[in-house]
Design a protein around this motif. Sequence first.
Motif, PDB file in Angstrom:
ATOM      1  N   ASP A  47       9.584  -6.488  -4.572  1.00 28.25           N
ATOM      2  CA  ASP A  47      11.018  -6.534  -4.878  1.00 28.25           C
ATOM      3  C   ASP A  47      11.445  -7.939  -5.273  1.00 28.25           C
ATOM      4  O   ASP A  47      12.234  -8.127  -6.201  1.00 28.25           O
ATOM      5  CB  ASP A  47      11.828  -6.072  -3.671  1.00 28.25           C
ATOM      6  N   LEU A  48      10.935  -8.935  -4.563  1.00 27.30           N
ATOM      7  CA  LEU A  48      11.335 -10.318  -4.787  1.00 27.30           C
ATOM      8  C   LEU A  48      10.924 -10.810  -6.172  1.00 27.30           C
ATOM      9  O   LEU A  48      11.689 -11.483  -6.865  1.00 27.30           O
ATOM     10  CB  LEU A  48      10.706 -11.210  -3.715  1.00 27.30           C
ATOM     11  N   TRP A  49       9.708 -10.447  -6.589  1.00 31.12           N
ATOM     12  CA  TRP A  49       9.189 -10.908  -7.871  1.00 31.12           C
ATOM     13  C   TRP A  49       9.409  -9.904  -9.005  1.00 31.12           C
ATOM     14  O   TRP A  49       9.227 -10.244 -10.178  1.00 31.12           O
ATOM     15  CB  TRP A  49       7.692 -11.203  -7.741  1.00 31.12           C
ATOM     16  N   GLY A  50       9.730  -8.674  -8.652  1.00 30.79           N
ATOM     17  CA  GLY A  50       9.957  -7.671  -9.682  1.00 30.79           C
ATOM     18  C   GLY A  50       8.714  -7.351 -10.488  1.00 30.79           C
ATOM     19  O   GLY A  50       8.786  -7.125 -11.704  1.00 30.79           O
ATOM     20  N   CYS A  51       7.542  -7.327  -9.820  1.00 30.09           N
ATOM     21  CA  CYS A  51       6.292  -7.070 -10.539  1.00 30.09           C
ATOM     22  C   CYS A  51       5.305  -6.335  -9.637  1.00 30.09           C
ATOM     23  O   CYS A  51       5.561  -6.138  -8.446  1.00 30.09           O
ATOM     24  CB  CYS A  51       5.682  -8.383 -11.026  1.00 30.09           C
ATOM     25  N   ASP A  52       4.180  -5.939 -10.214  1.00 31.45           N
ATOM     26  CA  ASP A  52       3.135  -5.274  -9.445  1.00 31.45           C
ATOM     27  C   ASP A  52       2.461  -6.266  -8.498  1.00 31.45           C
ATOM     28  O   ASP A  52       2.303  -7.450  -8.817  1.00 31.45           O
ATOM     29  CB  ASP A  52       2.073  -4.681 -10.375  1.00 31.45           C
ATOM     30  N   VAL A  53       2.055  -5.771  -7.337  1.00 28.95           N
ATOM     31  CA  VAL A  53       1.349  -6.598  -6.345  1.00 28.95           C
ATOM     32  C   VAL A  53       0.069  -5.872  -5.953  1.00 28.95           C
ATOM     33  O   VAL A  53       0.105  -4.694  -5.579  1.00 28.95           O
ATOM     34  CB  VAL A  53       2.218  -6.858  -5.091  1.00 28.95           C
ATOM     35  N   TYR A  54      -1.060  -6.566  -6.048  1.00 27.38           N
ATOM     36  CA  TYR A  54      -2.361  -5.981  -5.737  1.00 27.38           C
ATOM     37  C   TYR A  54      -3.040  -6.766  -4.626  1.00 27.38           C
ATOM     38  O   TYR A  54      -2.797  -7.963  -4.436  1.00 27.38           O
ATOM     39  CB  TYR A  54      -3.265  -5.982  -6.976  1.00 27.38           C
ATOM     40  N   ASN A  55      -3.936  -6.091  -3.939  1.00 23.73           N
ATOM     41  CA  ASN A  55      -4.665  -6.724  -2.850  1.00 23.73           C
ATOM     42  C   ASN A  55      -6.130  -6.919  -3.225  1.00 23.73           C
ATOM     43  O   ASN A  55      -6.713  -6.106  -3.943  1.00 23.73           O
ATOM     44  CB  ASN A  55      -4.586  -5.860  -1.584  1.00 23.73           C
ATOM     45  N   THR A  56      -6.724  -7.999  -2.731  1.00 21.96           N
ATOM     46  CA  THR A  56      -8.165  -8.206  -2.835  1.00 21.96           C
ATOM     47  C   THR A  56      -8.702  -8.603  -1.474  1.00 21.96           C
ATOM     48  O   THR A  56      -7.955  -9.079  -0.614  1.00 21.96           O
ATOM     49  CB  THR A  56      -8.523  -9.313  -3.846  1.00 21.96           C
ATOM     50  N   TYR A  57      -9.975  -8.389  -1.277  1.00 20.01           N
ATOM     51  CA  TYR A  57     -10.650  -8.781  -0.030  1.00 20.01           C
ATOM     52  C   TYR A  57     -11.957  -9.437  -0.422  1.00 20.01           C
ATOM     53  O   TYR A  57     -12.896  -8.766  -0.854  1.00 20.01           O
ATOM     54  CB  TYR A  57     -10.892  -7.547   0.841  1.00 20.01           C
ATOM     55  N   GLY A  58     -12.000 -10.751  -0.346  1.00 16.65           N
ATOM     56  CA  GLY A  58     -13.201 -11.474  -0.738  1.00 16.65           C
ATOM     57  C   GLY A  58     -13.664 -12.410   0.355  1.00 16.65           C
ATOM     58  O   GLY A  58     -12.888 -12.785   1.231  1.00 16.65           O
ATOM     59  N   SER A  59     -14.921 -12.796   0.300  1.00 11.96           N
ATOM     60  CA  SER A  59     -15.472 -13.701   1.304  1.00 11.96           C
ATOM     61  C   SER A  59     -16.683 -14.417   0.733  1.00 11.96           C
ATOM     62  O   SER A  59     -17.268 -13.979  -0.260  1.00 11.96           O
ATOM     63  CB  SER A  59     -15.879 -12.927   2.563  1.00 11.96           C
ATOM     64  N   THR A  60     -17.041 -15.505   1.381  1.00 10.52           N
ATOM     65  CA  THR A  60     -18.245 -16.233   0.985  1.00 10.52           C
ATOM     66  C   THR A  60     -19.470 -15.339   1.110  1.00 10.52           C
ATOM     67  O   THR A  60     -20.462 -15.520   0.395  1.00 10.52           O
ATOM     68  CB  THR A  60     -18.406 -17.492   1.854  1.00 10.52           C
TER      69      THR A  60
END
Length: 451
Positions: A231-244
């Motif tokens: 809502d704040l940015w008015g755009c799509d938000v995606y998640n990632t899960y990364g690690s070393t």
Amino acid sequence: MGKNGYYRESVETMDRVSLDELIEERLHHTVMYANDHSPFYRKWFKTHHIDPDSIRCHEDLLSLPIISGADIRTHQPPNQTEFGFKSVSWDSVFTVHETSGTSGVPKSYFLTWHDWQRFAEKYARAFVSQGIGHGDRIIICASYGMNVGANTMTLAARDIGFTIIPTGKCTFPLRVITNYHPTGIVGSIFKFLRLADKMKAEGIRPEESGIQRLIIGGEAYAEESKAYLRDLWGCDVYNTYGSTEGTMCGECSARQGLHVPEDLVHMDIYDDRMKNFVKDGECGRIVLTTLIPEGESCGTILLNYDTEDTSVVTSRDTCACGRTHMRIYSPQREAETFWIQGAPLNRVDIERGVFQRENMEYLTGEYEAFIYFDEEHDTTLLKVNVESKHHEKPEHDLISDNFIKSFFAGKPGLTNPYKEGLLSVSFNVTPPGGLELSALSGRPKRLVDRR
């Protein structure tokens, strides 16, 4: 390869039977590679009387002991003269990396060029699944130090064909927004919140900035905070899960969980005793195993590695995006989970209550929580502090009631202790800069057990 398509369609849409066969083929090859190249595993197999050639399928992994971060630290300097998990000679090591060290002494990892290519492909698949491609300009707020994420994201950009703006952090000058017109940003929840505040203070409305996607990485979060960002940015938000260690899972445009690149990393979900797999749909510890294609090298191999994160396999069915690789729920860190009256409490549970939409009219989103124990009354106290946007007194009762209602709706196991007086909740709203963590540098802990 391109926007709204696939990076490697033949693999990403492989039917389940063929994908499982490929996984088992690479699993067996990786175990044999570990025995041939890893000083740690060569000795480990002998010590545990394990025939590497007998490990040929997913279920066979149950016969292998679990490896922890402590095992890696024990088999590296200063505890040992050599790195027991380094699986290639020094002349084959392309880069050296370390974990952040937030949960202990940094763990050392070694990447060959083949590792880099595989890590970059994992990120490339995620980026493409989120609609990123030619013409995009993506700000990377992740560190370009010894952590592996930002570096391999940059290589992924080369392979896909979009532009990287490598700021390394979200405190960059706002001319980066106004001059280069980025279309996306990779960062964390709170980096995005602070950046939005900075932009608004300079007369730049986040929702009118041209940013089309925010990609969350680096920390677990509540779905409520993600919705607020949207809502704040008015755009799509995606998640990632990364690690070393090489997880690199990504949420696609369907937003029905994070896709695991199953042909490049094998992920199991174990029960709390770390003895058996849990059923899909049940929460457990993420245990991963490196998968190496034949003919490629690997600098650090991990078999049955306990990530100390928890998650749920949400589905192995074909996703609406067409990808067949399994999906998991956004992982949570075990180190951020504490037990109260026999029920688990994670930092994300606190965040869920804070980011109730009505609350965010008054709050910045910054919060901290502390657990205390009152021996005299044999009760547990959960003290939650949140930060208001302004110095004026906010609607404390409204915010507190919203938090309490949401918190216990998500943690029914704590409802009876609360009603019986065994658990009390203290909720406080501070003015800007009034939180304890405001005085701390780096990434402070937001849930602290002080019992």
